[in-house]
Each structure stands twice: as structure tokens, then as C-alpha cells.
Design a protein around this motif. Structure first.
Motif, short mmCIF file in Angstrom:
data_model
loop_
_atom_site.label_atom_id
_atom_site.label_comp_id
_atom_site.label_asym_id
_atom_site.label_seq_id
_atom_site.Cartn_x
_atom_site.Cartn_y
_atom_site.Cartn_z
N ASN A 114 -56.73 21.69 22.11
CA ASN A 114 -57.38 22.89 21.56
C ASN A 114 -57.07 23.05 20.08
N PRO A 115 -57.41 22.05 19.26
CA PRO A 115 -56.98 22.05 17.85
C PRO A 115 -57.44 23.25 17.04
N PHE A 116 -58.67 23.70 17.25
CA PHE A 116 -59.17 24.83 16.47
C PHE A 116 -58.51 26.15 16.90
N GLY A 117 -58.28 26.30 18.19
CA GLY A 117 -57.70 27.54 18.69
C GLY A 117 -56.19 27.61 18.57
N GLU A 118 -55.53 26.47 18.44
CA GLU A 118 -54.06 26.42 18.41
C GLU A 118 -53.58 25.66 17.17
N ARG A 119 -54.10 26.03 16.00
CA ARG A 119 -53.75 25.29 14.79
C ARG A 119 -52.25 25.36 14.49
N ALA A 120 -51.61 26.49 14.71
CA ALA A 120 -50.18 26.61 14.43
C ALA A 120 -49.38 25.65 15.29
N ARG A 121 -49.83 25.47 16.51
CA ARG A 121 -49.15 24.54 17.41
C ARG A 121 -49.29 23.10 16.92
N VAL A 122 -50.49 22.77 16.41
CA VAL A 122 -50.71 21.44 15.85
C VAL A 122 -49.80 21.21 14.65
N ASP A 123 -49.67 22.22 13.78
CA ASP A 123 -48.77 22.12 12.63
C ASP A 123 -47.33 21.85 13.09
N ALA A 124 -46.94 22.49 14.19
CA ALA A 124 -45.59 22.30 14.71
C ALA A 124 -45.39 20.88 15.23
N TYR A 125 -46.42 20.33 15.87
CA TYR A 125 -46.33 18.94 16.32
C TYR A 125 -46.10 18.01 15.13
N ALA A 126 -46.83 18.28 14.05
CA ALA A 126 -46.67 17.46 12.84
C ALA A 126 -45.25 17.55 12.31
N ALA A 127 -44.71 18.77 12.27
CA ALA A 127 -43.35 18.97 11.76
C ALA A 127 -42.31 18.25 12.61
N MET A 128 -42.61 18.08 13.91
CA MET A 128 -41.69 17.37 14.81
C MET A 128 -41.82 15.86 14.68
N GLY A 129 -42.81 15.40 13.92
CA GLY A 129 -43.02 13.96 13.78
C GLY A 129 -43.83 13.34 14.89
N LEU A 130 -44.45 14.18 15.74
CA LEU A 130 -45.27 13.66 16.83
C LEU A 130 -46.64 13.23 16.31
N GLU A 131 -47.22 12.25 16.95
CA GLU A 131 -48.59 11.83 16.64
C GLU A 131 -49.48 12.44 17.73
N ALA A 132 -50.11 13.55 17.41
CA ALA A 132 -50.88 14.30 18.39
C ALA A 132 -52.30 13.76 18.45
N LYS A 177 -47.69 15.04 9.01
CA LYS A 177 -48.76 15.83 8.41
C LYS A 177 -49.95 15.94 9.36
N VAL A 178 -50.75 17.00 9.15
CA VAL A 178 -52.04 17.13 9.83
C VAL A 178 -53.04 16.32 9.01
N ILE A 179 -53.71 15.35 9.63
CA ILE A 179 -54.57 14.44 8.89
C ILE A 179 -56.02 14.46 9.34
N ASN A 180 -56.33 15.14 10.43
CA ASN A 180 -57.69 15.10 10.96
C ASN A 180 -58.66 15.88 10.06
N GLU A 181 -59.72 15.22 9.65
CA GLU A 181 -60.66 15.83 8.70
C GLU A 181 -61.38 17.03 9.29
N ARG A 182 -61.76 16.96 10.57
CA ARG A 182 -62.43 18.11 11.19
C ARG A 182 -61.55 19.33 11.17
N LEU A 183 -60.29 19.11 11.46
CA LEU A 183 -59.36 20.24 11.51
C LEU A 183 -59.04 20.76 10.13
N LEU A 184 -58.88 19.89 9.17
CA LEU A 184 -58.59 20.31 7.80
C LEU A 184 -59.75 21.04 7.17
N ALA A 185 -60.97 20.72 7.60
CA ALA A 185 -62.17 21.34 7.03
C ALA A 185 -62.49 22.68 7.67
N SER A 186 -61.83 23.00 8.77
CA SER A 186 -62.17 24.24 9.48
C SER A 186 -61.57 25.47 8.80
#
Length: 374
Positions: A95-113, A365-374
Motif C-alpha cells: 500500500n505505498p500511496f496509503g502508507e508512505r511513512a511506513r515505506v520511509d521507515a523500511y528505507a531507514a531500516m535498510g530493507l529493500e521493499a 532511500k525511497v527510489i520508486n518514481e511513481r511514489l516519489l511523484a505522488s
């Protein structure tokens, strides 16, 4: 290569991301698999069932430790992933658009989501498409739930005491869920009609024996639309669609709405005035309730009554059929990972097309273009 299967923690979520069937296949690829204790309970899969095919069953901390791939249905809370190693893949519906903060947290943990709902709708990825597999059963369940709430028969019945007329069912949005809703309602004997903004769906509606209801005065979307999804329509089209629906919906007993636009709130298809035009006892099932709703006044997870009409707000419908939806979801994940499995490396290696589409985070980092453009 260690694969971890997480127990879902989202309230009401009963699905699981791997079944004994797919775990056995992962092991045949050379992976080891750890399953969190109780992960399959909601889908009627016991810990013993997992152990019988060679998986290790353990608490979350032990399951996550040293895992290279974490499999889930819904995105887990970052706090619950403490101990996951940097660089591990998290593969789930995120749910990348609805849970952007959670995606940011995955990035900070070094996970590849890796967001499975971002899987491109291309031929070679069809077997990996979680949205389609889950929507199919959601469309079926929408009709079953609507029939249960309706309180009258679906098929026409001829009896010595008189005739029971067939229910009239109108499906709005003819994607995977809509097509299955049409097919299910037809099998149950309803008189079915359907509409969509995409012109290509007319033939699909007819092929299922339903009546297509289309705006003729204003052009809709030719073909399938972007990525097979509908896009936002012009104000002129919306007005014409509202007029058409108003004249048709007043005659319907069951209405099922399925329209979604990725990354945006669900389009409003039915107004309060249109609800008021329906006869008392009619049912509307809003499959888009969690995304803002196609129906004015729908509430996710609740049935409300307005003007004598029952409005069912869908909430995680696939979870209500957890055994079957888990089987399909887990095959989607296996089909995805096995398609890219590099035997020499002993792990999956994504290509650029699909990797770019579904990878949300990498290198902190968050690298997905769709998500960065939203």
C-alpha cells in the motif's frame, strides 16, 4: 538463501503469504524457509502442516533473523521487523500511496521493499499479479454477501403460488472483480447489467451474458486505459455517466461498485439522490469503500441503511475467503521469485523492467518514481 514467512498483524487479516505447497517449491529451489508460529491459522494451515514440508516454525524474532527475503500479505509495521538484516527483501502488498511513512521507515531500516501491487500488467507478469488474483474472489464474495443481505431470491422461480421475479443486478466497473461479479450473479440467476468507462469492456460484458450500459453521447476510454486501469474522466463524461446511472439504477435491486484509480481516491459513482431513487430493500456493495468509496455514505467494514437501501462498505474482502485467497496469493509470490531465480547465485535477481516497477526502497532511500511523484 533464507525465506521468512510472517504472521499477519493487521486487524482482521487472516491470509498468509506462503502455503505448504509453495514452501515445498521454495525448498526445491535450494532455499531454507522459516515460518512464524501461527502464521497460517487464519487460513486453516497449522504449524504442523508447514513443518511437514520442511519449514522451520519459530517465533518472529527467530524467523526474521538472518532472513534474506521476508514474505507478507500486508506490509508489517517497521517496529515488528526489528532484527531484520540490512538489504533483506520485503515482498508483500505494501500500500505505498496509503502508507508512505511506513515505506520511509523500511528505507531507514535498510530493507529493500518490493510492492507486489505495483507489478506491471504485462503478459509475463500475469501469474505474479496479486491484485487480479485477490480481486477475482472479492468480486465473487461481493455477490454472495449482497444476496445474503438482499432478503429475496436471485433467480426467477415459477411456483404454483405465482412467479418470483429475478433480481436485477448492476455492476459498475468491469475489471477483474467486476467481471467475476457479473459471472457469479449470472450463475445465481440474476438479470445482470454492467458499465465501465473503457470501451473494450463492452464485448467482455456481452460475453458473460450481461447487458452493457454505456454512455454513447461522450467518448470514454478507447481500449483498456493505462495499464489496464481506468483513468480520471472529463467533467462532461462524468455528467453524462451520472445521468445514465440515475435512470438505470432506480430499477436495480443489487448494485456492486468496483471502480478504483491507482494512487488516487476511488471515483464517486453513486450519490445520495441516486440511492434515494432505489426501492427499499435494495442492496449496494461498495468494493472501493476502503479507498474513499464509490458510494456516498459508505463506511468501510459496516453496513449502513440510507433511504431503506442497505449499503455494504467492503473491508478486506479477500481475507473472508482466506484459504483460497492465501493459496492464490502465495502462488503469485512463488511465481514472481522463481521466475527470477538465479541457480548459480542461489537467489532471485530482478530484471530492470519489473525491478524498477515494484522496488520502492534501496540503499536506505525511497527510489520508486511513481511514489516519489505522488
Amino acid at each position: 538463501m533464507k525465506i521468512a514467512v510472517l504472521r499477519e498483524t493487521t486487524a482482521g487479516e487472516r491470509r498468509v503469504a506462503a502455503t505448504p505447497e509453495t514452501i515445498k517449491k521454495f525448498i526445491s529451489l535450494g532455499a531454507t524457509v522459516a515460518v512464524e508460529t501461527g502464521a497460517g491459522e487464519g487460513a486453516s494451515i497449522s504449524d504442523a502442516d508447514y513443518a511437514a514440508v520442511g519449514a522451520t516454525v519459530a517465533p518472529r524474532a527467530q524467523t526474521i533473523a538472518d532472513s534474506d527475503i521476508l514474505l507478507g500479505v500486508q506490509g508489517p509495521s517497521p517496529d515488528s521487523l526489528a532484527g531484520a538484516k540490512s538489504g533483506a527483501w520485503l515482498v508483500a502488498g505494501l500500500n505505498p500511496f496509503g502508507e508512505r511513512a511506513r515505506v520511509d521507515a523500511y528505507a531507514a531500516m535498510g530493507l529493500e521493499a518490493l510492492a507486489m501491487e505495483f507489478m506491471p500488467r504485462i503478459t509475463r507478469a500475469q501469474s505474479m499479479d496479486i491484485l487480479s488474483s485477490q480481486a477475482n474472489l472479492a468480486g465473487y464474495k461481493a455477490v454472495i454477501e449482497s444476496a445474503n443481505a438482499y432478503g429475496r431470491a436471485f433467480p426467477m422461480m415459477m411456483t404454483a403460488a405465482g412467479t418470483v421475479n429475478a433480481a436485477k443486478c448492476f455492476v459498475m466497473g468491469v475489471g477483474v472483480a467486476g467481471l467475476q461479479a457479473i459471472a457469479t450473479a449470472r450463475r445465481m440467476g440474476a438479470q445482470v447489467s454492467a458499465t465501465d468507462v473503457r470501451s473494450a469492456t463492452r464485448e467482455q460484458i456481452l460475453s458473460l451474458g450481461a447487458k452493457p450500459i454505456f454512455v454513447e453521447s461522450v467518448a470514454g476510454i478507447e481500449g483498456e486505459g493505462a495499464g489496464g486501469y481506468a483513468t480520471e474522466m472529463s467533467d462532461e463524461y462524468k455528467a453524462a455517466q451520472a445521468e445514465l446511472v440515475s435512470s438505470h439504477i432506480a430499477k436495480q435491486d443489487i448494485v456492486i461498485t468496483t471502480a478504483l484509480i491507482p494512487g488516487r481516491p476511488a471515483p464517486r459513482l453513486i450519490s445520495d439522490a441516486q440511492i434515494a431513487s432505489m426501492r427499499a430493500g435494495s442492496v449496494i456493495f461498495d468494493l472501493a469503500a476502503e479507498s474513499g468509496g464509490n458510494v456516498e455514505g459508505s463506511v468501510p467494514g459496516k453496513t449502513v441503511v440510507k433511504h431503506g437501501v442497505k449499503i455494504i462498505g467492503a473491508q478486506n474482502v479477500p481475507s473472508t475467503l482466506a484459504a483460497d485467497t492465501s493459496a492464490l496469493f502465495s502462488r503469485n509470490l512463488y511465481n514472481f521469485l522463481s521466475a527470477f531465480w538465479d541457480k548459480e547465485a542461489g537467489k532471485p535477481v530482478l530484471d530492470e523492467e519489473i525491478g524498477t516497477a515494484i522496488r520502492l526502497t534501496q540503499g536506505g532511500k525511497v527510489i520508486n518514481e511513481r511514489l516519489l511523484a505522488s
